[in-house]
Design a protein around this motif. Sequence first.
Motif, mmCIF file in Angstrom:
data_model
loop_
_atom_site.group_PDB
_atom_site.id
_atom_site.type_symbol
_atom_site.label_atom_id
_atom_site.label_comp_id
_atom_site.label_asym_id
_atom_site.label_seq_id
_atom_site.Cartn_x
_atom_site.Cartn_y
_atom_site.Cartn_z
ATOM 1 N N ALA A 45 6.568 3.346 3.052
ATOM 2 C CA ALA A 45 7.375 3.890 1.955
ATOM 3 C C ALA A 45 7.211 3.051 0.689
ATOM 4 O O ALA A 45 7.109 3.586 -0.426
ATOM 5 C CB ALA A 45 8.842 3.938 2.379
ATOM 6 N N LEU A 46 7.160 1.751 0.852
ATOM 7 C CA LEU A 46 6.960 0.876 -0.311
ATOM 8 C C LEU A 46 5.578 1.089 -0.918
ATOM 9 O O LEU A 46 5.424 1.160 -2.148
ATOM 10 C CB LEU A 46 7.142 -0.583 0.100
ATOM 11 N N ARG A 47 4.592 1.247 -0.052
ATOM 12 C CA ARG A 47 3.222 1.449 -0.541
ATOM 13 C C ARG A 47 3.105 2.740 -1.339
ATOM 14 O O ARG A 47 2.397 2.800 -2.351
ATOM 15 C CB ARG A 47 2.267 1.469 0.650
ATOM 16 N N GLU A 48 3.813 3.767 -0.887
ATOM 17 C CA GLU A 48 3.757 5.042 -1.615
ATOM 18 C C GLU A 48 4.337 4.909 -3.018
ATOM 19 O O GLU A 48 3.910 5.602 -3.942
ATOM 20 C CB GLU A 48 4.501 6.112 -0.809
ATOM 21 N N GLN A 49 5.303 4.025 -3.185
ATOM 22 C CA GLN A 49 5.906 3.846 -4.511
ATOM 23 C C GLN A 49 5.075 2.932 -5.415
ATOM 24 O O GLN A 49 5.078 3.085 -6.637
ATOM 25 C CB GLN A 49 7.310 3.250 -4.370
ATOM 26 N N VAL A 50 4.375 1.986 -4.802
ATOM 27 C CA VAL A 50 3.663 0.973 -5.596
ATOM 28 C C VAL A 50 2.206 1.344 -5.825
ATOM 29 O O VAL A 50 1.670 1.176 -6.924
ATOM 30 C CB VAL A 50 3.770 -0.402 -4.889
ATOM 31 N N GLY A 51 1.534 1.829 -4.813
ATOM 32 C CA GLY A 51 0.102 2.075 -4.943
ATOM 33 C C GLY A 51 -0.694 0.850 -4.512
ATOM 34 O O GLY A 51 -0.221 -0.010 -3.765
ATOM 35 N N GLY A 52 -1.933 0.774 -4.981
ATOM 36 C CA GLY A 52 -2.816 -0.320 -4.590
ATOM 37 C C GLY A 52 -2.407 -1.644 -5.209
ATOM 38 O O GLY A 52 -1.978 -1.700 -6.356
ATOM 39 N N VAL A 53 -2.538 -2.704 -4.439
ATOM 40 C CA VAL A 53 -2.254 -4.056 -4.925
ATOM 41 C C VAL A 53 -3.402 -4.971 -4.514
ATOM 42 O O VAL A 53 -4.150 -4.686 -3.565
ATOM 43 C CB VAL A 53 -0.915 -4.606 -4.385
ATOM 44 N N ASP A 54 -3.500 -6.083 -5.211
ATOM 45 C CA ASP A 54 -4.578 -7.037 -4.949
ATOM 46 C C ASP A 54 -4.234 -7.955 -3.787
ATOM 47 O O ASP A 54 -5.101 -8.306 -2.972
ATOM 48 C CB ASP A 54 -4.844 -7.874 -6.206
ATOM 49 N N SER A 55 -2.974 -8.379 -3.689
ATOM 50 C CA SER A 55 -2.560 -9.295 -2.627
ATOM 51 C C SER A 55 -1.055 -9.195 -2.441
ATOM 52 O O SER A 55 -0.347 -8.627 -3.288
ATOM 53 C CB SER A 55 -2.950 -10.738 -2.967
ATOM 54 N N ILE A 56 -0.573 -9.769 -1.329
ATOM 55 C CA ILE A 56 0.854 -9.706 -1.013
ATOM 56 C C ILE A 56 1.322 -11.101 -0.611
ATOM 57 O O ILE A 56 0.684 -11.773 0.205
ATOM 58 C CB ILE A 56 1.136 -8.721 0.134
ATOM 59 N N ALA A 57 2.439 -11.544 -1.215
ATOM 60 C CA ALA A 57 3.121 -12.771 -0.801
ATOM 61 C C ALA A 57 4.443 -12.373 -0.169
ATOM 62 O O ALA A 57 5.141 -11.489 -0.675
ATOM 63 C CB ALA A 57 3.341 -13.690 -1.996
ATOM 64 N N VAL A 58 4.794 -13.020 0.941
ATOM 65 C CA VAL A 58 5.967 -12.633 1.724
ATOM 66 C C VAL A 58 6.934 -13.806 1.801
ATOM 67 O O VAL A 58 6.533 -14.935 2.107
ATOM 68 C CB VAL A 58 5.571 -12.187 3.142
ATOM 69 N N ALA A 59 8.212 -13.532 1.516
ATOM 70 C CA ALA A 59 9.291 -14.490 1.745
ATOM 71 C C ALA A 59 10.185 -13.932 2.843
ATOM 72 O O ALA A 59 10.702 -12.810 2.719
ATOM 73 C CB ALA A 59 10.092 -14.714 0.458
ATOM 74 N N VAL A 60 10.342 -14.677 3.904
ATOM 75 C CA VAL A 60 11.185 -14.234 5.016
ATOM 76 C C VAL A 60 12.617 -14.638 4.704
ATOM 77 O O VAL A 60 12.929 -15.817 4.540
ATOM 78 C CB VAL A 60 10.723 -14.850 6.344
ATOM 79 N N GLY A 61 13.492 -13.645 4.590
ATOM 80 C CA GLY A 61 14.869 -13.896 4.205
ATOM 81 C C GLY A 61 15.638 -14.708 5.236
ATOM 82 O O GLY A 61 15.291 -14.768 6.425
ATOM 83 N N LEU A 62 16.737 -15.326 4.760
ATOM 84 C CA LEU A 62 17.540 -16.194 5.610
ATOM 85 C C LEU A 62 18.059 -15.451 6.837
ATOM 86 O O LEU A 62 18.199 -16.031 7.924
ATOM 87 C CB LEU A 62 18.692 -16.777 4.791
#
Length: 385
Positions: A45-62
């Motif tokens: 669902a997020l990809r459909e809203q954003v489209g193509g990206v070069d890279s992804i950084a992830v923060a794991v929430g508390l």
Amino acid sequence: MSPRLAVTLTPTHLRAILASGWRDVPGRTLDVAWSPEDPDSGITALREQVGGVDSIAVAVGLGLLHVKRVELPPAPDDARERMLALESERFFATPDPVVVALAPAGAVAFAVGAAALESWCAAFERWAPVVRVEAAPIAIARVMGPSASGDFQLEAAEGEHGFLSIRSGVVAAARRIPQAVEASPGAALPTRDGVAPSHLAAWGALLGAEGDERATLASPARRRAGAARRRRRLAVACVAAAAGLTLAAVSADRWRGRTLEALQGEVASRREAAAPGEAALAARARLDAEVALVARQAPARNTVLGALAAISSALPNDAVILSVHAVGRDWQVDGTAASAAALVPVLDRDGRFENVRALSASSRFRDGPRTRETFSIALRVRPRS
């Protein structure tokens, strides 16, 4: 270049922020519902809203982290982190394998289930490469800056308060506190770089995307892959820089060649236009040289002519000069006269001459009805006063 994406994983939502591919300037933010147990649907669902990206950084929430304050022997952060990973079951009350991270320069450790983390990263990597995974408190401390200090509320799991303490930019404490135990301490997180508090963790992960693998929630294999990726990026950057320098050198050489050709053409045209003037200047130089030569010779010539005129006027009318020889002011006069003996006294009395003397004896001869005598006289012409 495609934009870069950073995402904070909470128990209920993906909190995403976009940035350009070449500048750390925050752009659009998004919130998409998801379930950690079914990551693909929320990420799709997020990809459909954003489209193509070069890279992804992830923060794991508390709310998805195990948090523990640990006491480890004094050592560099990477060595202490290896100690923590080696005996993670001593610190975290979970039977499942975990991936651990130690807050830089601190004593707060974070862990997340290894299988869950791998499933999340694999789902994201079907979209774009995951370049960093880290605990949200560490990412937030990075955004707050090295001089930040304070106690802050943090999003946690349902029925919990999150707490984060930062001292001089270092994570000093982090806790998940049940709501039934006590009220949530600390102040609300501030807005930083125009990013809302809810998305600060994602923004911090993106800002650290090019850093090393220390303090990240990454398995040894992912850390090795991240180090290899940075080496490749560095190699590509070096090759691009070398190619750019080579192209710049070639361009500069061609520019110099074109400039030289243009200058040579201009010189040739100007030389052709200046040819008449150069010829006139050369002719004038020759005339100036001749005038200078005449000017240098004129005094000597005038002196010679004046001395010859003086000798001629001093001799009697019957004297005939056959030859003269002069060296400076010294003269020798040879000729014939009716009386050679009378010539020396005549010249000696003339104030224009000195040291008058006969050089040889005279001889007498007949010249038709007349008798003539030869003479050879030396004298010095006095200089003009």
